[in-house]
Design a protein around this motif. Structure first.
Motif, PDB file in Angstrom:
ATOM      1  N   GLU A 122       1.412  -1.253  -0.474  1.00 41.96           N
ATOM      2  CA  GLU A 122      -0.070  -0.032   0.079  1.00 41.96           C
ATOM      3  C   GLU A 122       0.580   0.957  -0.408  1.00 41.96           C
ATOM      4  O   GLU A 122       1.802   1.161   0.888  1.00 41.96           O
ATOM      5  CB  GLU A 122      -1.095  -0.175   1.339  1.00 41.96           C
ATOM      6  N   PHE A 123       0.533   2.569  -1.226  1.00 38.61           N
ATOM      7  CA  PHE A 123       1.242   3.153  -1.358  1.00 38.61           C
ATOM      8  C   PHE A 123       0.972   4.544  -1.506  1.00 38.61           C
ATOM      9  O   PHE A 123       0.124   4.441  -2.510  1.00 38.61           O
ATOM     10  CB  PHE A 123       2.655   2.982  -2.178  1.00 38.61           C
ATOM     11  N   ASP A 139      -3.454   6.647  -4.697  1.00 40.61           N
ATOM     12  CA  ASP A 139      -3.168   4.882  -3.717  1.00 40.61           C
ATOM     13  C   ASP A 139      -3.098   4.323  -4.676  1.00 40.61           C
ATOM     14  O   ASP A 139      -3.446   3.570  -5.293  1.00 40.61           O
ATOM     15  CB  ASP A 139      -4.274   5.216  -3.386  1.00 40.61           C
ATOM     16  N   ILE A 140      -1.492   3.160  -4.359  1.00 39.28           N
ATOM     17  CA  ILE A 140      -1.549   2.017  -5.162  1.00 39.28           C
ATOM     18  C   ILE A 140      -1.956   0.985  -3.660  1.00 39.28           C
ATOM     19  O   ILE A 140      -1.483   1.136  -2.670  1.00 39.28           O
ATOM     20  CB  ILE A 140      -0.250   2.343  -5.560  1.00 39.28           C
ATOM     21  N   ARG A 150      -4.070  -2.172  -8.098  1.00 43.45           N
ATOM     22  CA  ARG A 150      -4.742  -1.010  -8.198  1.00 43.45           C
ATOM     23  C   ARG A 150      -4.067  -0.080  -8.204  1.00 43.45           C
ATOM     24  O   ARG A 150      -3.837   0.320  -7.277  1.00 43.45           O
ATOM     25  CB  ARG A 150      -6.061  -1.301  -7.467  1.00 43.45           C
ATOM     26  N   SER A 151      -4.613   1.232  -8.816  1.00 39.34           N
ATOM     27  CA  SER A 151      -3.885   2.477  -9.156  1.00 39.34           C
ATOM     28  C   SER A 151      -5.444   3.068  -8.844  1.00 39.34           C
ATOM     29  O   SER A 151      -6.567   3.533  -9.823  1.00 39.34           O
ATOM     30  CB  SER A 151      -3.413   2.834  -9.861  1.00 39.34           C
ATOM     31  N   ASN A 158     -14.499   9.122 -11.755  1.00 35.11           N
ATOM     32  CA  ASN A 158     -13.491   7.734 -11.776  1.00 35.11           C
ATOM     33  C   ASN A 158     -11.791   7.523 -12.252  1.00 35.11           C
ATOM     34  O   ASN A 158     -11.814   7.839 -14.294  1.00 35.11           O
ATOM     35  CB  ASN A 158     -13.862   6.319 -12.161  1.00 35.11           C
ATOM     36  N   ARG A 159     -10.768   7.593 -12.166  1.00 30.60           N
ATOM     37  CA  ARG A 159      -9.707   6.991 -12.618  1.00 30.60           C
ATOM     38  C   ARG A 159      -8.933   6.204 -11.806  1.00 30.60           C
ATOM     39  O   ARG A 159      -8.443   6.190 -10.422  1.00 30.60           O
ATOM     40  CB  ARG A 159      -8.763   8.101 -12.176  1.00 30.60           C
ATOM     41  N   PHE A 160      -9.301   4.831 -12.434  1.00 28.32           N
ATOM     42  CA  PHE A 160      -8.331   4.021 -11.896  1.00 28.32           C
ATOM     43  C   PHE A 160      -7.755   3.314 -13.321  1.00 28.32           C
ATOM     44  O   PHE A 160      -7.815   3.423 -14.479  1.00 28.32           O
ATOM     45  CB  PHE A 160      -9.582   2.162 -11.525  1.00 28.32           C
ATOM     46  N   THR A 161      -6.939   1.727 -12.295  1.00 26.45           N
ATOM     47  CA  THR A 161      -6.281   0.830 -13.632  1.00 26.45           C
ATOM     48  C   THR A 161      -6.154  -0.238 -12.309  1.00 26.45           C
ATOM     49  O   THR A 161      -5.920  -0.318 -11.853  1.00 26.45           O
ATOM     50  CB  THR A 161      -4.386   1.300 -13.810  1.00 26.45           C
TER      51      THR A 161
END
Length: 269
Positions: A122-123, A139-140, A150-151, A158-161
């Motif tokens: 977690e970072f 947040d990772i 997940r990023s 929504n902004r995700f990878t």
């Protein structure tokens, strides 16, 4: 004679000053032609030119995944590290390093570039924004045991990878990265999912666009779609949304589908 000459000179100077003053008054006022219609002044022309330049300089926002969509299917990736011990971090590191155009990918790239950070599951980090004086926080979160990462960007939309992999029957791995770059209005191209086959013998990730095409074919008639890559289990959940031409989301309809894992690939349940 001298006195007469000086008088002439003074008279000429006064006439020139009066003419200049009259011209200045004309320039300061809105000009009119002989018909009484207004004529554009130099000040008006300058203001209009500045307005036109402002419009031309405005840049329409551009999604990073639009660039990725055009090229990913034709480019294999190399995974660094011990080929026999490759997990989700190594796979995602190769992908995010190749495609940082999407900012959630860029956050992952920076995470992996920091040796101290990459050792944590977690970072959080911040990325400066060109259009504002405030950075965006990312947040990772990684569940290495379940092959999931997940990023997430802390913004209003929504902004995700998401990244995930499955162990194939033939000893390879199937890796998927799903990206969301949503704006205020939903659209079909705000999401992109990509798939790669990882061969441990070569350390190479080879694109498998057939799976992406299968998903996009099912979603094509809808306004947008969302995927849930599994942190638990094996199957992929897909939700398609139709706004029926209405921006009010209470009038939208949804339909869900399941992509069933068979040990080698996916098919519709």
């Amino acid at each position: 004679m001298k006195t007469k000459f000086l008088s002439i000179m003074v008279l000429a100077a006064c006439m020139m000053m009066a003419a200049c003053g009259d011209n200045q008054k004309k320039n300061d006022q809105t000009a009119e032609d002989e018909s009484g219609e207004k004529v554009m002044t130099a000040e008006d022309a300058t203001a209009d030119a500045e307005a036109e330049v402002g419009e031309e300089d405005y840049e329409i926002p551009h999604r990073g995944i639009e660039t990725i969509r055009k090229v990913w299917a034709d480019k294999s990736l190399t995974v660094d590290g011990d080929k026999s011990k490759v997990g989700i971090k190594e796979l995602m590191k190769a992908f995010s390093g190749a495609y940082p155009q999407c900012e959630t990918n860029e956050a992952l790239r920076r995470y992996f570039a920091d040796k101290d950070a990459a050792g944590k599951d977690e970072f959080s980090l911040e990325i400066e924004q060109k259009e504002s004086s405030y950075p965006t926080r990312y947040d990772i979160t990684c569940n290495a045991r379940n092959g999931f990462i997940r990023s997430m960007g802390w913004v209003e939309t929504n902004r995700f990878t998401y990244g995930c992999f499955w162990n194939r029957k033939n000893g390879h791995k199937l890796f998927a990265a799903y990206m969301e770059e949503c704006w205020e209005s939903a659209s079909w191209d705000q999401c992109l999912v990509v798939f790669y086959d990882y061969d441990p013998a070569t350390g190479t990730m080879t694109p498998e666009p057939e799976l992406t095409n299968m998903i996009e074919k099912r979603a094509k008639g809808y306004t947008c779609y969302y995927l849930d890559l599994p942190e638990e289990g094996k199957d992929i959940q897909m939700t398609v949304v139709d706004d029926h031409g209405n921006d009010m989301d209470e009038d939208w309809t949804e339909e869900s589908f399941v992509l069933k894992w068979d040990g080698q690939s996916f098919g519709w349940k």
